[in-house]
Write a protein that holds these residues in place. Structure first.
Motif, PDB file in Angstrom:
ATOM      1  N   LEU A  48       0.874  -1.166   0.000  1.00  0.00           N
ATOM      2  CA  LEU A  48       0.000   0.000   0.000  1.00  0.00           C
ATOM      3  C   LEU A  48       0.910   1.215   0.000  1.00  0.00           C
ATOM      4  O   LEU A  48       1.791   1.340   0.848  1.00  0.00           O
ATOM      5  N   VAL A  49       0.727   2.091  -0.966  1.00  0.00           N
ATOM      6  CA  VAL A  49       1.596   3.251  -1.136  1.00  0.00           C
ATOM      7  C   VAL A  49       0.781   4.510  -0.885  1.00  0.00           C
ATOM      8  O   VAL A  49      -0.308   4.671  -1.454  1.00  0.00           O
ATOM      9  N   SER A  50       1.311   5.399  -0.059  1.00  0.00           N
ATOM     10  CA  SER A  50       0.629   6.659   0.234  1.00  0.00           C
ATOM     11  C   SER A  50       1.676   7.747   0.420  1.00  0.00           C
ATOM     12  O   SER A  50       2.879   7.492   0.361  1.00  0.00           O
ATOM     13  N   SER A  51       1.198   8.965   0.647  1.00  0.00           N
ATOM     14  CA  SER A  51       2.119  10.070   0.887  1.00  0.00           C
ATOM     15  C   SER A  51       1.473  11.070   1.827  1.00  0.00           C
ATOM     16  O   SER A  51       0.256  11.071   2.028  1.00  0.00           O
ATOM     17  N   ALA A  52       2.334  11.920   2.393  1.00  0.00           N
ATOM     18  CA  ALA A  52       1.880  12.957   3.318  1.00  0.00           C
ATOM     19  C   ALA A  52       2.910  14.068   3.328  1.00  0.00           C
ATOM     20  O   ALA A  52       4.033  13.897   2.849  1.00  0.00           O
ATOM     21  N   GLY A  53       2.516  15.195   3.897  1.00  0.00           N
ATOM     22  CA  GLY A  53       3.428  16.328   4.002  1.00  0.00           C
ATOM     23  C   GLY A  53       3.521  16.816   5.427  1.00  0.00           C
ATOM     24  O   GLY A  53       2.517  16.836   6.150  1.00  0.00           O
ATOM     25  N   THR A  54       4.707  17.217   5.826  1.00  0.00           N
ATOM     26  CA  THR A  54       4.900  17.712   7.191  1.00  0.00           C
ATOM     27  C   THR A  54       4.111  18.996   7.435  1.00  0.00           C
ATOM     28  O   THR A  54       3.748  19.292   8.566  1.00  0.00           O
ATOM     29  N   HIS A  55       3.830  19.755   6.380  1.00  0.00           N
ATOM     30  CA  HIS A  55       3.083  21.005   6.486  1.00  0.00           C
ATOM     31  C   HIS A  55       1.933  21.053   5.470  1.00  0.00           C
ATOM     32  O   HIS A  55       1.579  22.115   4.976  1.00  0.00           O
TER      33      HIS A  55
END
Length: 191
Positions: A48-55
């Motif tokens: 399962l591949v996802s992403s996120a941002g610190t801000h």
């Protein structure tokens, strides 16, 4: 954006999380390009591949130049939305790959126990490429971590670290970023 489980994905699928600053340029490219590569190679069922941002601003679409640069590669980024990084996302991930060393530090600050499974994408990719050839292997997180460890032992001083942020620059810079991400992801799905 966290990937919803589909019927083909086992309950025990491993999770790879890509992280950048705003989850607007680099990490969406990493997420969507790896998904595309895994789909093309038939290796997506166990990941399962996802992403996120610190801000990140949750729900913000990918930058228009990201959408365009990916579309030129045949990857559709329309409808994609940003996710803000939090400790639960980190803790639920088996492997965290960041766009830059600064984001790696922020991930580890959120969840210190993630230090051993959090790397910059470019370092991790370089270690995969430096690993001794062992023949084809499944793109599983344990296999990737094992290969990266072997490659790191061969080239421990590799420090490419940061994927340059194209934000505020021309489409040409976004295309260059896409090419760097594509090259960095090659060892994930085969040499």
């Amino acid at each position: 954006m966290v990937d919803e489980r589909s019927p083909e994905q086992p309950e025990n699928a491993a999770r790879i999380l890509f992280v950048c600053y705003a989850n607007h340029c680099r990490s969406p490219m990493m997420e969507l390009l790896l998904r595309d590569a895994l789909d093309s190679s038939g290796g997506a069922a166990g990941l399962l591949v996802s992403s996120a941002g610190t801000h990140a601003q949750p729900g913000m679409p990918a930058h228009p130049y990201v959408v365009r640069a990916l579309a030129e590669h045949g990857v559709d980024a329309t409808g994609w939305g940003a996710t803000r990084l939090d400790p639960a996302l980190v803790d639920a991930s088996d492997l965290v790959l960041t766009a830059a060393a600064e984001q790696r530090e922020e991930v580890v600050a959120l969840s210190p126990e993630a230090a051993g499974r959090t790397f910059t994408l470019l370092d991790f990719s370089a270690w995969l490429q430096a690993a001794p050839a062992t023949g084809p292997s499944e793109p599983t997180v344990p296999a990737l971590l094992g290969r990266a460890t072997a490659g790191r032992e061969r080239h421990p001083d590799h420090r490419e670290r940061d994927l340059p942020d194209p934000m505020g620059r021309s489409l040409r810079h976004f295309r260059r970023c896409r090419r760097r991400v594509e090259a960095a992801l090659v060892p994930f799905v085969g040499r």
